[in-house]
Write a protein that holds these residues in place. Structure first.
Motif, short mmCIF file in Angstrom:
data_model
loop_
_atom_site.label_atom_id
_atom_site.label_comp_id
_atom_site.label_asym_id
_atom_site.label_seq_id
_atom_site.Cartn_x
_atom_site.Cartn_y
_atom_site.Cartn_z
N LEU A 1 -1.35 6.08 -12.34
CA LEU A 1 -2.39 5.26 -11.72
C LEU A 1 -2.31 3.81 -12.21
N LYS A 2 -2.12 3.62 -13.52
CA LYS A 2 -2.00 2.27 -14.06
C LYS A 2 -0.74 1.58 -13.55
N LEU B 1 0.83 -1.21 0.00
CA LEU B 1 0.00 0.00 0.00
C LEU B 1 0.86 1.26 0.00
N VAL B 2 1.96 1.24 0.76
CA VAL B 2 2.87 2.39 0.77
C VAL B 2 3.42 2.64 -0.63
N CYS B 3 3.93 1.57 -1.25
CA CYS B 3 4.48 1.70 -2.60
C CYS B 3 3.40 2.11 -3.61
N PHE B 4 2.18 1.64 -3.40
CA PHE B 4 1.06 1.98 -4.27
C PHE B 4 0.85 3.49 -4.30
N LEU C 1 1.59 -2.40 -10.02
CA LEU C 1 2.50 -2.67 -8.91
C LEU C 1 1.77 -3.40 -7.79
N LEU C 2 0.55 -3.01 -7.53
CA LEU C 2 -0.25 -3.66 -6.50
C LEU C 2 -0.45 -5.14 -6.84
N ALA C 3 -0.77 -5.42 -8.09
CA ALA C 3 -0.98 -6.81 -8.53
C ALA C 3 0.32 -7.61 -8.45
N ILE C 4 1.44 -6.98 -8.82
CA ILE C 4 2.74 -7.66 -8.74
C ILE C 4 3.06 -8.01 -7.30
#
Length: 261
Positions: A166-167, A69-72, A172-175
């Motif tokens: 955003l994409k 979440l932070v990286c997101f 990144l979240l999925a990875i």
């Protein structure tokens, strides 16, 4: 059988996550651990082990998801180059917290339990049915997004399009979900998420990321299976951690391929 399942899952999740990072950053040094995921997993596992507030895998899940979440949110606001720098600094910070927790272990047994997880021995001690279901769900979700975004990532890597922040953040979240499915259960496994994707790109000249998914997964599973067999049946009577043993086995292959390249 569960150990073999996670050998296969890790052999797919980590290289697929790694090749996505390289395509997302357009950089062969792209690696899932460079954003602090490995350090976060270690911190969560250490905190859970030393305090007993939850199971080892649950603690690891929680910290890796917080890291995600932070990286997101950081991805939404910074450039790719700055994101890499942030990831290195963030990982160092999280790693320092983990070191403090581990060095204050109440007793040697807890320290050994944490070390065995960190060495990625695939014995899955303390793993519950809920842990397995959760990790498999994350793996399925991450893999689904990887294939759905394949054409977009290939076009982005080739310079045909430029992804919005955003994409990039959603990818990144999925990875992170994909990689967390392995790391939280088996511990961080070095080399495979960076070395295997680079081997795939040396062997296959195509930019189509779907081909690299297949090649990287086959090499990742094969390398982990060989390492798993060596650790369990050709160990010369000593304990061999999976991560260290795999690096020793794979490094000569990397050297030969890079020299030939």
């Amino acid at each position: 059988m569960l150990s073999l399942l996670y050998v296969i899952l890790s052999g797919i999740a980590l290289p697929v996550g790694g090749i996505q990072m390289q395509y997302l950053w357009r950089n062969q040094l792209g690696d899932v651990y460079s954003l602090g995921l490995g350090s976060a997993a270690c911190l969560g596992a250490a905190a859970a082990t030393m305090t007993g507030w939850c199971s080892l895998t649950v603690g690891s899940f929680i910290c890796t998801l917080i890291c995600t979440l932070v990286c997101f949110f950081v991805t939404l606001r910074v450039s790719t180059q700055n994101l890499i720098t942030f990831g290195i600094l963030f990982g160092t910070f999280i790693g320092s917290l983990g070191t403090i927790v581990v060095t204050n272990a109440p007793n040697g047994d807890l320290l050994k339990q944490y070390y065995l997880w960190g060495a990625a021995n695939f014995e899955l001690e303390g793993v519950t049915t809920w842990d397995v279901i959760f990790s498999l769900s994350l793996f399925a979700a991450g893999l689904l997004v990887a294939f759905k975004a394949a054409k977009t990532l290939t076009a982005h890597f080739s310079g045909e399009i430029e992804l919005s922040n955003l994409k990039k953040a959603l990818l990144l979240l999925a990875i992170m979900f994909l990689v967390t499915s392995s790391v939280s259960i088996c511990g961080p496994i070095g080399f495979i998420s960076l070395g295997v994707p680079n081997l795939s790109r040396i062997l296959c000249k195509s930019n189509d990321i779907r081909r690299h998914y297949l090649i990287s997964s086959c090499m990742g599973v094969g390398l982990l299976l060989v390492t798993y067999l060596v650790v369990n049946y050709v160990n010369f009577g000593i304990y061999l951690p999976i991560s260290a043993t795999m690096a020793i086995i794979a490094l000569p292959l990397m050297a030969i391929l890079f020299i030939r390249k």
